[in-house]
Design a protein around this motif. Structure first.
Motif, PDB file in Angstrom:
ATOM      1  N   UNK A  51       0.834  -1.201   0.000  1.00 26.36           N
ATOM      2  CA  UNK A  51       0.000   0.000   0.000  1.00 26.36           C
ATOM      3  C   UNK A  51       0.871   1.256   0.000  1.00 26.36           C
ATOM      4  N   UNK A  52       0.398   2.276  -0.681  1.00 24.96           N
ATOM      5  CA  UNK A  52       1.101   3.558  -0.712  1.00 24.96           C
ATOM      6  C   UNK A  52       0.173   4.630  -0.163  1.00 24.96           C
ATOM      7  N   UNK A  53       0.715   5.495   0.649  1.00 29.49           N
ATOM      8  CA  UNK A  53      -0.055   6.593   1.212  1.00 29.49           C
ATOM      9  C   UNK A  53       0.102   7.793   0.305  1.00 29.49           C
ATOM     10  N   UNK A  54      -1.012   8.376  -0.041  1.00 30.85           N
ATOM     11  CA  UNK A  54      -0.988   9.549  -0.899  1.00 30.85           C
ATOM     12  C   UNK A  54      -0.961  10.801  -0.028  1.00 30.85           C
ATOM     13  N   UNK A  55       0.205  11.380   0.111  1.00 31.49           N
ATOM     14  CA  UNK A  55       0.324  12.599   0.900  1.00 31.49           C
ATOM     15  C   UNK A  55      -0.081  13.772   0.026  1.00 31.49           C
ATOM     16  N   UNK A  56      -1.078  14.499   0.481  1.00 31.12           N
ATOM     17  CA  UNK A  56      -1.593  15.596  -0.335  1.00 31.12           C
ATOM     18  C   UNK A  56      -1.191  16.960   0.193  1.00 31.12           C
ATOM     19  N   UNK A  57      -0.548  17.000   1.334  1.00 27.49           N
ATOM     20  CA  UNK A  57      -0.127  18.279   1.891  1.00 27.49           C
ATOM     21  C   UNK A  57       1.380  18.281   2.057  1.00 27.49           C
ATOM     22  N   UNK A  58       1.954  19.432   1.862  1.00 23.14           N
ATOM     23  CA  UNK A  58       3.376  19.582   2.100  1.00 23.14           C
ATOM     24  C   UNK A  58       3.661  21.014   2.501  1.00 23.14           C
ATOM     25  N   UNK A  59       4.793  21.198   3.102  1.00 25.15           N
ATOM     26  CA  UNK A  59       5.188  22.537   3.535  1.00 25.15           C
ATOM     27  C   UNK A  59       5.628  23.310   2.307  1.00 25.15           C
ATOM     28  N   UNK A  60       5.021  24.459   2.090  1.00 26.55           N
ATOM     29  CA  UNK A  60       5.352  25.233   0.889  1.00 26.55           C
ATOM     30  C   UNK A  60       6.029  26.558   1.206  1.00 26.55           C
ATOM     31  N   UNK A  61       5.899  27.016   2.451  1.00 23.82           N
ATOM     32  CA  UNK A  61       6.549  28.267   2.829  1.00 23.82           C
ATOM     33  C   UNK A  61       6.827  28.249   4.330  1.00 23.82           C
ATOM     34  N   UNK A  62       7.649  29.143   4.768  1.00 22.81           N
ATOM     35  CA  UNK A  62       8.009  29.223   6.183  1.00 22.81           C
ATOM     36  C   UNK A  62       6.786  29.596   7.010  1.00 22.81           C
ATOM     37  N   UNK A  63       6.692  28.967   8.179  1.00 20.12           N
ATOM     38  CA  UNK A  63       5.623  29.279   9.114  1.00 20.12           C
ATOM     39  C   UNK A  63       6.206  29.314  10.518  1.00 20.12           C
ATOM     40  N   UNK A  64       5.995  30.401  11.215  1.00 20.39           N
ATOM     41  CA  UNK A  64       6.483  30.563  12.583  1.00 20.39           C
ATOM     42  C   UNK A  64       5.418  30.090  13.567  1.00 20.39           C
ATOM     43  N   UNK A  65       5.851  29.620  14.743  1.00 21.12           N
ATOM     44  CA  UNK A  65       4.896  29.214  15.772  1.00 21.12           C
ATOM     45  C   UNK A  65       5.423  29.576  17.146  1.00 21.12           C
ATOM     46  N   UNK A  66       4.497  29.788  18.071  1.00 18.62           N
ATOM     47  CA  UNK A  66       4.806  30.020  19.483  1.00 18.62           C
ATOM     48  C   UNK A  66       3.774  29.227  20.275  1.00 18.62           C
ATOM     49  N   UNK A  67       4.235  28.396  21.202  1.00 14.15           N
ATOM     50  CA  UNK A  67       3.347  27.585  22.025  1.00 14.15           C
ATOM     51  C   UNK A  67       3.734  27.757  23.480  1.00 14.15           C
ATOM     52  N   UNK A  68       2.737  27.971  24.333  1.00 12.08           N
ATOM     53  CA  UNK A  68       2.964  28.078  25.772  1.00 12.08           C
ATOM     54  C   UNK A  68       2.282  26.910  26.456  1.00 12.08           C
ATOM     55  N   UNK A  69       3.048  26.146  27.215  1.00 11.68           N
ATOM     56  CA  UNK A  69       2.525  24.982  27.945  1.00 11.68           C
ATOM     57  C   UNK A  69       2.479  25.350  29.421  1.00 11.68           C
ATOM     58  N   UNK A  70       1.287  25.253  30.029  1.00 12.84           N
ATOM     59  CA  UNK A  70       1.115  25.507  31.464  1.00 12.84           C
ATOM     60  C   UNK A  70       0.327  24.350  32.048  1.00 12.84           C
ATOM     61  N   UNK A  71       0.862  23.748  33.113  1.00 10.06           N
ATOM     62  CA  UNK A  71       0.148  22.652  33.753  1.00 10.06           C
ATOM     63  C   UNK A  71       0.387  22.739  35.255  1.00 10.06           C
TER      64      UNK A  71
END
Length: 118
Positions: A51-71
């Motif tokens: 079986x082959x998985x058809x990947x339909x999404x890919x990274x096309x441009x830079x994307x920045x992220x910020x995540x805050x974890x509080x527990x």
């Protein structure tokens, strides 16, 4: 076989270049069940491949992220702030991905980085 009428997630089409009939579904087990049904119900000769998985999404441009974890669960809580970016590699890159550790200081033990890279 008219399986598409009874199960709309099972699809088939003919590859015009190779002449192969391609089936697609909800996963490997789903396809294996239909392959066994075709063999049993229609006495077909089938040649199947992996079986082959058809990947339909890919990274096309830079994307920045910020995540805050509080527990806070009683006692000392956990707090972390992660900032980073993801971007496509050059087309001629031989690597699938590159992880760069740009952490300042030694607040995070090295054994955590293997999980980040996985």
């Amino acid at each position: 076989p008219p399986y598409g009428r009874e199960d709309p997630t099972f699809r088939r089409h003919m590859d015009e270049k190779t002449g192969e009939t391609i089936i697609s579904g909800m996963g490997e087990l789903h396809l294996q069940i239909y392959i066994e049904r075709m063999l049993r119900e229609y006495d077909l000769e089938l040649t199947t491949g992996a079986p082959r998985v058809s990947y339909t999404e890919q990274i096309s441009q830079r994307s920045d992220f910020v995540y805050t974890h509080k527990k806070q669960t009683g006692g000392q809580g956990m707090y972390a702030k992660v900032a980073g970016f993801i971007e496509p590699l050059p087309e001629d890159s031989e690597e699938n991905f590159v992880f760069e550790n740009r952490i300042i200081g030694t607040a995070i033990p090295n054994e955590y980085f293997s999980a980040i890279e996985a």
